[in-house]
Design a protein around this motif. Structure first.
Motif, PDB file in Angstrom:
ATOM      1  N   PRO A  50      -8.492   6.367   9.814  1.00  0.00           N
ATOM      2  CA  PRO A  50      -7.063   6.669   9.886  1.00  0.00           C
ATOM      3  C   PRO A  50      -6.191   5.414   9.864  1.00  0.00           C
ATOM      4  CG  PRO A  50      -8.269   7.695  11.706  1.00  0.00           C
ATOM      5  CD  PRO A  50      -9.201   6.761  11.033  1.00  0.00           C
ATOM      6  N   CYS A  51      -6.790   4.282  10.253  1.00  0.00           N
ATOM      7  CA  CYS A  51      -5.992   3.055  10.275  1.00  0.00           C
ATOM      8  C   CYS A  51      -5.656   2.589   8.876  1.00  0.00           C
ATOM      9  CB  CYS A  51      -6.759   1.966  11.023  1.00  0.00           C
ATOM     10  SG  CYS A  51      -8.432   1.734  10.414  1.00  0.00           S
ATOM     11  N   GLU A  52      -6.521   2.911   7.924  1.00  0.00           N
ATOM     12  CA  GLU A  52      -6.384   2.275   6.616  1.00  0.00           C
ATOM     13  C   GLU A  52      -5.189   2.786   5.819  1.00  0.00           C
ATOM     14  OE1 GLU A  52     -10.139   2.692   4.664  1.00  0.00           O
ATOM     15  OE2 GLU A  52     -11.158   1.488   6.171  1.00  0.00           O
ATOM     16  N   ASN A  53      -4.994   4.102   5.841  1.00  0.00           N
ATOM     17  CA  ASN A  53      -3.948   4.605   4.952  1.00  0.00           C
ATOM     18  C   ASN A  53      -2.542   4.381   5.494  1.00  0.00           C
ATOM     19  OD1 ASN A  53      -4.384   6.570   6.932  1.00  0.00           O
ATOM     20  ND2 ASN A  53      -3.350   8.090   5.662  1.00  0.00           N
ATOM     21  N   VAL A  54      -2.412   3.946   6.742  1.00  0.00           N
ATOM     22  CA  VAL A  54      -1.058   3.742   7.259  1.00  0.00           C
ATOM     23  C   VAL A  54      -0.619   2.285   7.194  1.00  0.00           C
ATOM     24  CG1 VAL A  54      -1.144   5.748   8.746  1.00  0.00           C
ATOM     25  CG2 VAL A  54      -1.852   3.534   9.639  1.00  0.00           C
ATOM     26  N   CYS A  55      -1.511   1.388   6.815  1.00  0.00           N
ATOM     27  CA  CYS A  55      -1.123  -0.016   6.753  1.00  0.00           C
ATOM     28  C   CYS A  55      -0.294  -0.253   5.505  1.00  0.00           C
ATOM     29  CB  CYS A  55      -2.345  -0.919   6.729  1.00  0.00           C
ATOM     30  SG  CYS A  55      -1.885  -2.634   6.488  1.00  0.00           S
ATOM     31  N   PRO A  56       0.942  -0.736   5.648  1.00  0.00           N
ATOM     32  CA  PRO A  56       1.777  -0.884   4.449  1.00  0.00           C
ATOM     33  C   PRO A  56       1.381  -2.061   3.567  1.00  0.00           C
ATOM     34  CG  PRO A  56       2.957  -1.646   6.367  1.00  0.00           C
ATOM     35  CD  PRO A  56       1.657  -1.105   6.872  1.00  0.00           C
ATOM     36  N   VAL A  57       0.555  -2.947   4.064  1.00  0.00           N
ATOM     37  CA  VAL A  57       0.272  -4.158   3.284  1.00  0.00           C
ATOM     38  C   VAL A  57      -1.210  -4.304   2.937  1.00  0.00           C
ATOM     39  CG1 VAL A  57       2.265  -5.482   4.032  1.00  0.00           C
ATOM     40  CG2 VAL A  57       0.210  -5.495   5.439  1.00  0.00           C
ATOM     41  N   ASN A  58      -1.972  -3.228   3.048  1.00  0.00           N
ATOM     42  CA  ASN A  58      -3.386  -3.298   2.685  1.00  0.00           C
ATOM     43  C   ASN A  58      -4.172  -4.300   3.514  1.00  0.00           C
ATOM     44  OD1 ASN A  58      -4.085  -1.450   0.655  1.00  0.00           O
ATOM     45  ND2 ASN A  58      -2.927  -2.631  -0.849  1.00  0.00           N
ATOM     46  N   ALA A  59      -3.798  -4.459   4.762  1.00  0.00           N
ATOM     47  CA  ALA A  59      -4.497  -5.457   5.578  1.00  0.00           C
ATOM     48  C   ALA A  59      -5.773  -4.904   6.167  1.00  0.00           C
ATOM     49  CB  ALA A  59      -3.602  -5.968   6.692  1.00  0.00           C
ATOM     50  N   THR A  60      -5.901  -3.602   6.214  1.00  0.00           N
ATOM     51  CA  THR A  60      -7.172  -3.068   6.687  1.00  0.00           C
ATOM     52  C   THR A  60      -7.699  -2.111   5.632  1.00  0.00           C
ATOM     53  OG1 THR A  60      -8.339  -2.041   8.524  1.00  0.00           O
ATOM     54  CG2 THR A  60      -6.080  -1.293   8.165  1.00  0.00           C
ATOM     55  N   LEU A 112       8.079  11.011   8.777  1.00  0.00           N
ATOM     56  CA  LEU A 112       6.712  10.948   8.270  1.00  0.00           C
ATOM     57  C   LEU A 112       5.929   9.793   8.878  1.00  0.00           C
ATOM     58  CD1 LEU A 112       7.148  11.852   4.520  1.00  0.00           C
ATOM     59  CD2 LEU A 112       6.503  13.316   6.393  1.00  0.00           C
ATOM     60  N   ASP A 113       6.632   8.760   9.355  1.00  0.00           N
ATOM     61  CA  ASP A 113       5.940   7.702  10.098  1.00  0.00           C
ATOM     62  C   ASP A 113       5.077   8.322  11.180  1.00  0.00           C
ATOM     63  OD1 ASP A 113       7.247   5.842   8.659  1.00  0.00           O
ATOM     64  OD2 ASP A 113       8.589   5.174  10.256  1.00  0.00           O
ATOM     65  N   PHE A 114       5.561   9.401  11.716  1.00  0.00           N
ATOM     66  CA  PHE A 114       4.823  10.058  12.790  1.00  0.00           C
ATOM     67  C   PHE A 114       3.952  11.183  12.241  1.00  0.00           C
ATOM     68  CE2 PHE A 114       8.952   8.542  14.312  1.00  0.00           C
ATOM     69  CZ  PHE A 114       8.508   7.545  15.155  1.00  0.00           C
ATOM     70  N   ALA A 115       4.567  11.995  11.377  1.00  0.00           N
ATOM     71  CA  ALA A 115       3.870  13.201  10.940  1.00  0.00           C
ATOM     72  C   ALA A 115       2.607  12.893  10.147  1.00  0.00           C
ATOM     73  CB  ALA A 115       4.804  14.057  10.109  1.00  0.00           C
ATOM     74  N   VAL A 116       2.571  11.763   9.462  1.00  0.00           N
ATOM     75  CA  VAL A 116       1.400  11.437   8.641  1.00  0.00           C
ATOM     76  C   VAL A 116       0.216  11.019   9.509  1.00  0.00           C
ATOM     77  CG1 VAL A 116       0.552   9.690   7.025  1.00  0.00           C
ATOM     78  CG2 VAL A 116       2.621  10.957   6.520  1.00  0.00           C
ATOM     79  N   SER A 117       0.492  10.523  10.707  1.00  0.00           N
ATOM     80  CA  SER A 117      -0.605  10.087  11.569  1.00  0.00           C
ATOM     81  C   SER A 117      -1.337  11.302  12.116  1.00  0.00           C
ATOM     82  CB  SER A 117      -0.063   9.265  12.719  1.00  0.00           C
ATOM     83  OG  SER A 117       0.420  10.145  13.694  1.00  0.00           O
ATOM     84  N   GLN A 118      -2.451  11.043  12.828  1.00  0.00           N
ATOM     85  CA  GLN A 118      -3.204  12.174  13.354  1.00  0.00           C
ATOM     86  C   GLN A 118      -3.050  12.320  14.873  1.00  0.00           C
ATOM     87  OE1 GLN A 118      -5.885  10.872  15.332  1.00  0.00           O
ATOM     88  NE2 GLN A 118      -4.808   9.036  14.721  1.00  0.00           N
ATOM     89  N   GLN A 157       0.862  -1.167   0.000  1.00  0.00           N
ATOM     90  CA  GLN A 157       0.000   0.000   0.000  1.00  0.00           C
ATOM     91  C   GLN A 157       0.902   1.222   0.000  1.00  0.00           C
ATOM     92  OE1 GLN A 157      -2.645   2.711   1.104  1.00  0.00           O
ATOM     93  NE2 GLN A 157      -2.489   1.772   3.104  1.00  0.00           N
ATOM     94  N   PHE A 158       0.946   1.919  -1.103  1.00  0.00           N
ATOM     95  CA  PHE A 158       1.955   2.964  -1.228  1.00  0.00           C
ATOM     96  C   PHE A 158       1.598   4.236  -0.475  1.00  0.00           C
ATOM     97  CE2 PHE A 158       2.886   0.119  -4.689  1.00  0.00           C
ATOM     98  CZ  PHE A 158       4.258   0.016  -4.593  1.00  0.00           C
ATOM     99  N   ARG A 159       0.413   4.276   0.113  1.00  0.00           N
ATOM    100  CA  ARG A 159       0.070   5.463   0.880  1.00  0.00           C
ATOM    101  C   ARG A 159       0.643   5.409   2.294  1.00  0.00           C
ATOM    102  NH1 ARG A 159      -6.052   6.313   1.101  1.00  0.00           N
ATOM    103  NH2 ARG A 159      -6.087   4.058   1.221  1.00  0.00           N
ATOM    104  N   SER A 160       1.158   4.248   2.675  1.00  0.00           N
ATOM    105  CA  SER A 160       1.616   4.104   4.049  1.00  0.00           C
ATOM    106  C   SER A 160       3.057   4.583   4.215  1.00  0.00           C
ATOM    107  CB  SER A 160       1.534   2.640   4.465  1.00  0.00           C
ATOM    108  OG  SER A 160       2.222   2.470   5.673  1.00  0.00           O
ATOM    109  N   PRO A 161       3.328   5.409   5.198  1.00  0.00           N
ATOM    110  CA  PRO A 161       4.697   5.860   5.427  1.00  0.00           C
ATOM    111  C   PRO A 161       5.655   4.705   5.716  1.00  0.00           C
ATOM    112  CG  PRO A 161       3.162   7.158   6.727  1.00  0.00           C
ATOM    113  CD  PRO A 161       2.380   6.048   6.124  1.00  0.00           C
ATOM    114  N   LEU A 162       5.139   3.610   6.230  1.00  0.00           N
ATOM    115  CA  LEU A 162       6.025   2.476   6.498  1.00  0.00           C
ATOM    116  C   LEU A 162       6.579   1.940   5.189  1.00  0.00           C
ATOM    117  CD1 LEU A 162       4.269   0.444   9.309  1.00  0.00           C
ATOM    118  CD2 LEU A 162       5.996   2.205   9.480  1.00  0.00           C
TER     119      LEU A 162
END
Lengths: 474, 1101
Positions: free
Chosen positions: B851-861, A252-258, A164-169
């Protein structure tokens, strides 16, 4: 100065304005080679063993802890609800931060023609690579199902699954792996001429084979040097944005969160400054004792120490400014959650962590305004360690204080590490120092050829320098 | 491996087949041969539930299930142990079936619909068709299924301490019965528990007629029969009161925790919340006053709460009596009570004559109950808000009389049915020794517990899901107890045992129940029976209320009986109370209940010495300090927990803990308060002393921070405020950031709302009383594991839905920096003395912008088209970022393999792993190598526990995040069912489950279990659905609205209804005062309006 002698237009530089040479005591080029190579060729000093054996034991501890964690579960750590990230991510960010100085020194300072970098860049780059290795352990192993780590990479597969490319991880994965790859390439690139020196000097077949293999047939020909310098410049150019990008992305791992305290636009520059700060802290921690142990005071001079102290002071002040600005913005934004978070930093249950951070990161480095402190190696050493402690606490403050009290008070809790957290962290020091000590033993810790290039004698106009065979024994 | 011979249990009836004549003879030679030939299987021959014959039990229960609805009624077809070779009619693989049954309780029963899957019951739900039920249940009914699969339940017949066969027990009993008949039951005594079963009382009568000299004794550790005794005394006939809270406008509770620890609490909750629900401003709601010592759930929901030692409640009752009747109060008020409190309360009662209700709690002495009845009579409430139904006059004596009989040597044979007197008997009876005075003790017991050791014969008791039975619910309606599965360990029911003692030839409980039923109905019995089993109750069998007349002399006697007792530091009051989780100890081995936080203290896996802050200060103790409590020459040690809102100088001691002989789950949890409880002082007693021991014991609570900190999480207002400002909940919304599109719009956003259904939930905080039945229901439905005390302490509890509980005190007492203190310091704050409490179910809010969805790196949620925030366990690698970014923190992470680890392996600081652990004598690594799904549970535990799992829900492994799914499996089933039904009509919209009574109607597990009907789930795309209507109400708001997460779960704000004339009246609820202090009043214009006002002011300048 005789006032009558008006034809002498160029006045002699006053002594106090004289530029201190980068290699002091007019050491000859040959001396440099001998002195650096002696570390690898001479008998191993006792202290090396005294450092290496505990490091190796700590490395074994790391291995044990990781096997334990992977076979048992993340539950062996202190991570909990709601502090789902604990020492794992603190240590990841801390090690990554340390891994910033090396490439900054070798790439950015190279582009800025800061010649003093040559004495410290090799060891700093090694430090960078080993620190990134220590850091990399954490994101790879902090996940619940380590064996599926490869899902974070965009590898086409029959499951039809994709990251999922939107995730900072996800961005982290690219940022850290790119940074590591380029840092290793850059480091190895710079090593080639020195490896050739080692090859030419070594006396055993085994060493000859390996140094020969890795020096890639370097002969020191003009053509080699030409290609080498160009490649070095290109790599420096490639590395420079990476220095800035890695920690920006980690931030950004932190900054992207709310989450209050995480959701902050100041994070990228502030994290980079903090990383450089901690990186220089670690370089100082390592080089201050090493220069005397290996009798390299003439190469890593007090001027080097002085400059690095100044960088530490500058970046430390930026970090201090960022801390202040965070408080200001929390107040200015009028956001009650933000305001609560920052007051909770200062007055909450983890107040001690915040005090550690503030004192070590903003107050202690201010001592470097005074030359007395910059020139006293004991102070420099102690302060550099305090800087590293402070930066660890900065990550602790951000991660743990950010998570332990957020929006719904019913979730509030107190995080405590377990013995496994502590042992794993100690274990990463084992990995770091084992690799670093091996590096000291087998690779030149000073960039021999580059230092030679910045000695006063290397200047053709220098009375002792240039291509004057009578002055040059080699 | 050698082949283990299939075990061959003897059928009780019908044809028997033998492997050989030797087996028929059951000769020692045959047994010897068997053991020599099949040493591995030999044990299994006597162990009736090894894995292998389990399959046979299962297939038997298929058949059993198959006929549950069917034509012939459900026999116990032990004789039909056949392999599942032919598919029974009507059976579809993979679909679950529903059977009506019921769970007997002390005073009645909970009518249930049990969901059965492949022949095993997996979930219990309330029967919404029952005339006195809305389908809601209590936590115990939800958790009862775990007891069925409890690996530690009694599995064998014992005689003289060694296992024996069922046949020898039958032989013994038939011999015993003959002997008893010969001497008329001389020296025979029965010890029974409360039960409302007509069949049991028929058998009791039968025994009494055949064995006239046999004596009956009844023992309940928690005696709720006082309601009947008091009413019978007050009205001169044997009647049981039934409280109609829904009809009352003003309710006064005299230490009556009818929402929590009284019997039938789920029915009380339903009735009470019916009177509290509001659709719009202007609707009326009831008002609840309570006088109590402990902070009970009823106190949590009260509008006015007076904290007083429990022994002073009688004084309040008598003062109320004086105010209501205008007479002189002889005993005076307890010190510190404002006369206005009682006076205004009485005025309110008088203003609502015929629509008020005074109830007294079961812990209170008879006088208080009589005064309550007198008050109701004086207020004209009889027959209106309180009804009386005829109740059988129990002639049984209690355990004290039994002890006397035993000591006098009058008892030769003691038959104990179910009860566990070895643990629950009053301590001064010295039960273990007393019981030994009977020559023979026959015991029917579910566990091999404290009583077990002192019994000569032990017969395993069948779970109610394995039993045939009948029982009357509290309103008198007859309901069946139908088995869902053949007894796993060949347990017997009470009916089995009583029939055999009575010397009946027909001992099958089914036949007994059927025969009883035949006597209760007229006409076509068979048809009525079938209908009875199908619908789960007998229509029109409810008892008719009777008119009663108060006996004045009893009231005068009661008034004179009210004593003034002083309590103080040296003379502390002790209140023994029923525990919210383990009851009187009977659920002591139920992990779900142990891990269910007490709704008020939020403590798990322990009981504690509950004290008020002031008491703690006076005694010099703080939380977790172990104290020694001395009472009447006996003492126990227990940890202190400071409970806000407790009466001063009262110790709250929960019963049911400190079990010495329980199973793996319950052993050694808490401390045994029965050790202080004498026959004379079972509930409330004064005169205890407390000494600090210096020891410390860590109590674990799931919520460490007590205050809401003035945040608008639970929004509440007083009734007048709500009427004046119907939109107060929305005006507490934070100032919104300027509306703008997202920086990076997700291409999936457009897909988000394209589904036919859009699922949403509405939770009415005015109805939610915090009973926590939803938590257990969710645990049962969704295979949520328990994690044990140590893991809860480490913050790893797994509940998908939790009940947040906040205290609010007088905001003026709070200082600015108090918020930032360590949570442990709250216990010393003055503001906790008098608190208001609010509760809120918190579960995944299914945010539209999650908010949980966009931070998951593997599309698990991810989000689905119907608005569900989905969790894809298979895809999850466990970075835990989603939880960090969840503002509600409702995600739960499997830090360890909770499903595969037994409890003892969930205690840190060192956890075993496959390398360091052996299971069943085999190295775990080898086991893992052979079967990666093998865990650390021993097979006897695993075989049972895995039967419990809902097959529609994945059992999560370690390293995976999980959370509320809105019961997606139920949604899918409903959608599929609707599609099948729709065929080509296109009518694929699932009907609104909230409006339906069908067991298969779409309701989430929490919604189904909620006795208050506070949780409503449904399709918000349908404007006519119940959930849409609720969301359209004025009180609707979303938690943390300012984050723009757009939750699909919204809440209806709470409304309190305090009496403005009361001395403890505050204009706003305390939580709203806290909010106002920080954020400004929601009733004054703010935001744009405020800005406009400012601008106008500036203009003037």
């Amino acid at each position: 100065m005789a006032s009558t002698d008006k034809t002498m237009a160029v006045p002699e530089t006053p002594a106090e304005l004289e530029r201190i040479p980068l290699v002091s005591n007019q050491r000859s080029i040959g001396w440099i080679s001998d002195q650096v190579c002696a570390i690898m060729e001479g008998k191993l000093p006792m202290w090396w063993w005294a450092a290496f054996i505990p490091s190796l034991m700590l490395l074994c501890l790391l291995g044990t802890m990781l096997v334990y964690q992977v076979t048992t579960g993340v539950g062996v750590w202190g991570n909990r609800h709601p502090v789902m990230w604990g020492w794992d991510i603190i240590n990841f960010v801390w090690w990554i931060g340390i891994g910033h100085a090396g490439t900054l020194i070798s790439a950015i300072l190279f582009l800025l023609r800061q010649k003093w970098r040559t004495a410290v860049n090799r060891a700093s780059e090694a430090m960078t690579i080993f620190a990134v290795m220590c850091a990399g352990i954490y994101p790879a192993l902090h996940v619940g199902r380590v064996w599926y780590d490869w899902w974070l990479f965009p590898i086409p597969n029959s499951n039809g699954i994709w990251p999922q490319f939107r995730s900072p991880l996800m961005w982290d994965v690219f940022a850290v792996s790119t940074y590591f790859t380029v840092s290793v390439l850059f480091w190895y690139m710079g090593l080639i001429p020195d490896l050739a020196v080692m090859r030419d000097r070594c006396t055993t077949k085994v060493r000859q084979f390996f140094y020969g293999l890795f020096s890639l047939g370097w002969t020191g020909s003009n053509r080699h040097w030409r290609n080498y310098e160009k490649a070095y410049l290109i790599l420096a150019g490639v590395s420079t944005p990476l220095v800035l990008s890695v920690h920006s992305i980690v931030s950004l791992d932190f900054a992207v969160s709310q989450l209050p305290g995480w959701h902050t636009t100041i994070f990228p520059p502030y994290f980079v400054a903090g990383a450089v700060f901690s990186g220089f802290g670690m370089v100082l921690t390592l080089l201050v004792p090493l220069r005397s142990m290996f009798k390299l005071e003439d190469v890593i001079t007090m001027r080097h120490i002085d400059i690095m102290c100044k960088v530490t002071l500058a970046t430390g002040s930026i970090v201090g400014y960022a801390y202040g600005m965070e408080f200001f913005i929390a107040w200015y934004s009028g956001n009650p959650s933000e305001q609560f978070h920052f007051l909770n930093r200062a007055f909450g249950p983890y107040q001690w962590g915040w005090i550690m951070m503030m004192s070590c990161n903003t107050l202690v480095p201010q001592l470097f305004w005074f030359k007395k402190f910059r020139q006293n190696l004991k102070y420099v050493f102690i302060i550099s360690i305090l800087v590293n402690i402070g930066m660890w606490f900065e990550r602790f403050v951000i991660i743990v204080i950010g998570l332990h009290r957020d929006f719904l008070p019913s979730n509030w809790a107190y995080f405590k590490p377990t013995w496994v957290d502590i042992c794993t962290f100690l274990g990463t020091f084992g990995l770091f120092f084992t690799l670093f000590l091996l590096f000291l033993r087998f690779l030149p810790m000073i960039a021999i050829s580059e230092v030679k290039g910045v000695t006063p004698q290397a200047d053709p106009h220098h009375p002792l320098g240039g291509a004057k065979p009578k002055h040059n024994g080699h | 491996m050698k082949t283990i011979p299939p075990a061959c249990p003897e059928p009780e009836f019908g044809r028997k087949y033998w492997r050989g004549l030797d087996q028929l003879a059951e000769t020692p030679e045959f047994r010897h041969w068997l053991e020599r030939e099949f040493p591995q299987g030999a044990g299994e021959f006597t162990d009736p539930v090894s894995r292998r014959n389990f399959v046979q039990i299962m297939s038997a229960s298929f058949l059993l299930a198959g006929v549950g609805l069917g034509a012939t009624g459900c026999r116990r077809p032990v004789e039909k142990l056949e392999p599942f070779g032919k598919q029974p009619d009507d059976y579809v693989y993979g679909t679950s079936r529903y059977y009506a049954t019921s769970m007997p309780t002390r005073g009645g029963a909970v009518p249930l619909v049990a969901r059965s899957y492949d022949g095993r019951p997996v979930k219990l739900e309330g029967n919404p068709h029952h005339p006195d039920s809305n389908g809601g249940t209590d936590r115990w009914a939800q958790a009862a299924i775990l007891n069925l699969y409890d690996p530690d339940r009694s599995r064998h017949f014992y005689s003289g301490g060694t296992t024996t066969s069922i046949e020898s027990a039958i032989d013994f009993l038939s011999g015993f019965s003959k002997k008893a008949q010969a001497n008329g039951g001389e020296g025979l005594a029965f010890l029974i528990e409360s039960n409302n079963s007509p069949s049991r009382s028929r058998l009791q009568q039968l025994i009494s007629s055949r064995l006239p000299k046999a004596r009956w004794f009844l023992h309940e550790a928690i005696d709720t029969d006082i309601h009947r005794r008091a009413a019978s005394q007050a009205f001169g006939e044997s009647v049981q009161p039934r409280f109609k809270f829904e009809a009352a406008k003003v309710i006064v509770s005299l230490d009556c925790d009818f929402i929590g620890s009284e019997e039938e609490s789920h029915n009380h909750i339903r009735r009470f919340t019916q009177g509290r629900k509001m659709e719009k401003a202007g609707d009326s709601m009831s008002r609840l006053y309570i006088v109590e010592a402990l902070m009970s759930l009823t106190g949590v929901n009260a509008d006015h709460r007076l904290r007083l030692p429990a022994s002073a409640v009688g004084q309040i009752a008598s003062a109320l009596m004086a105010e209501v009747t205008g007479s002189v109060n002889a005993v005076g008020l307890p010190s510190g009570v404002k006369p206005a409190w009682v006076a205004e309360c009485a005025k309110d009662l008088l203003a609502n004559k015929g629509a008020s209700l005074v109830v007294a709690g079961h812990r209170q002495p008879l006088e208080v109950h009589l005064l309550a009845h007198a008050l109701n009579a004086a207020l004209g409430n009889l027959g209106k808000t309180i009804e009386f139904i005829p109740a059988p006059d129990f002639r049984e004596a209690g355990i004290v009389e039994l002890a006397a009989a035993l000591n006098a040597g009058q008892v030769n044979t003691l038959v104990i049915l179910g009860a566990n007197p070895g643990y629950t008997a009053p301590v001064d009876l010295d039960w273990s020794k007393t019981q030994r005075k009977a020559k023979t003790v026959i015991r029917l017991g579910y566990y091999e517990d404290e009583t077990f050791a002192d019994c000569d014969w032990h017969i395993p008791l069948a779970h109610f899901l394995e039993s045939w039975g009948d029982v009357r619910t509290s309103d008198g309606t007859l309901v069946p107890v139908q088995p869902l599965i053949a007894p796993l360990f060949s347990g017997w029911t009470e009916l089995d045992l009583l029939a055999r003692i009575a010397g009946e030839t027909v001992t099958s409980p089914y036949e007994i129940v059927r025969a009883t039923f035949g006597k209760l109905v007229s006409g076509d019995v068979e048809l009525a029976w079938r209908k009875f089993l199908y619908s789960g109750y007998l229509e029109n069998s409810a008892a008719q209320p009777v008119e009663v007349r108060l006996d004045r002399s009893q009231v005068d006697k009661a008034l004179s009986g009210v004593a003034v007792v002083a309590v103080g530091k040296e003379k502390l009051e002790v209140v023994f109370h029923r525990d919210h989780s383990v009851d009187d100890g009977r659920y002591g081995n139920n992990g779900w209940l142990h891990e269910l936080p007490d709704p008020v203290t939020k403590l798990v896996w322990d009981n504690a010495v509950l004290v008020s802050r002031k008491t703690a200060v006076e005694l010099g103790v703080k939380n977790n300090d172990i104290v020694k409590i001395e009472l009447g020459g006996r003492s126990v040690h227990g940890p202190v927990f400071i409970q806000p809102g407790m009466a001063d100088f009262t110790l709250g001691l929960a019963l049911g803990y400190g079990r010495e002989k329980s199973g793996r789950v319950g052993k050694g949890i808490g401390f045994n308060t029965y050790a202080l409880r004498t026959a004379a002082a079972q509930n409330i007693t004064v005169g205890a002393g407390v000494a600090k021991t210096g020891g410390v014991f860590e109590l674990v609570s799931t919520q460490t921070h007590w205050s809401m900190e003035g945040r608008p999480i639970i929004r509440e207002a007083n009734l007048e405020q709500f009427e004046a400002h119907p939109d107060f909940a929305k005006s507490m919304n934070a100032e919104m950031p300027p509306a703008s599109g997202p920086f990076y719009p997700s291409p999936f956003d457009d897909l988000k709302k394209t589904g036919h259904h859009q699922w949403g939930m509405s939770i009415d905080l005015n109805s939610c009383v915090g009973c926590s039945a939803c938590m257990v229901a969710c645990q049962s439905e969704n295979n949520v594991p328990i994690v044990g005390k140590d893991q809860v302490n480490r913050g790893r509890d797994m509940h998908w839905i939790r009940i947040d509980r906040y205290y609010s005190g007088d905001p003026s007492k709070e200082k600015f920096l108090d918020t930032f203190k360590v949570d442990e310091k709250q216990q010393f704050e003055e503001w906790i003395d008098d608190v208001q409490v609010v509760t809120q179910p918190m579960l995944c809010q299914h945010c539209e912008s999650a908010p949980c969805e966009n931070v998951c790196p593997v599309n698990a949620t991810v989000h689905d088209q119907e608005g569900l925030n989905l969790m894809v366990y298979n895809r999850c690698v466990g970075t835990r970022y989603c939880s960090n970014n969840c503002p509600y923190k409702v995600r739960r992470y499997n830090y360890l393999d909770y499903n595969k680890r037994p409890l003892q392996e969930l205690k840190g600081p060192f956890y075993n792993n496959a390398l360091t652990h052996k299971t069943d004598g085999e190295w775990d690594l080898l086991r893992w190598w052979r079967d990666p799904n093998s865990g650390m549970r021993t097979s006897d535990e695993w075989d049972l526990i895995k039967m419990l799992k809902n097959p529609d829900v994945t059992v999560r492994m370690r390293g995976v995040m999980e959370k509320c799914t809105f019961c997606v499996q139920r949604i899918q089933q409903a959608e599929i069912a609707q599609k099948v039904k729709a065929r080509d009509t296109g009518d694929i919209l699932v009907p609104d489950g909230a409006a339906s009574k069908e067991p298969a109607a779409l309701k989430t597990a929490c919604q189904q279990a909620c006795p208050a009907g506070a949780i409503v789930f449904g399709n918000i795309a349908d404007p006519e659905s119940r959930v849409s209507k609720l969301k359209a109400q004025q009180r609707d708001y979303s938690v943390l609205d300012f984050l723009l997460t757009k939750p699909r779960t919204t809440y209806l704000a709470k409304v309190r209804n305090p009496n403005p004339k009361m001395p403890d009246y505050t204009e706003s609820p305390l939580s709203l005062e806290e909010y106002t202090k920080k954020m400004g009043s929601p009733f004054e214009p703010h935001g744009e309006a405020e800005g406009a006002a400012h601008a106008a002011e500036k203009g003037k300048l």
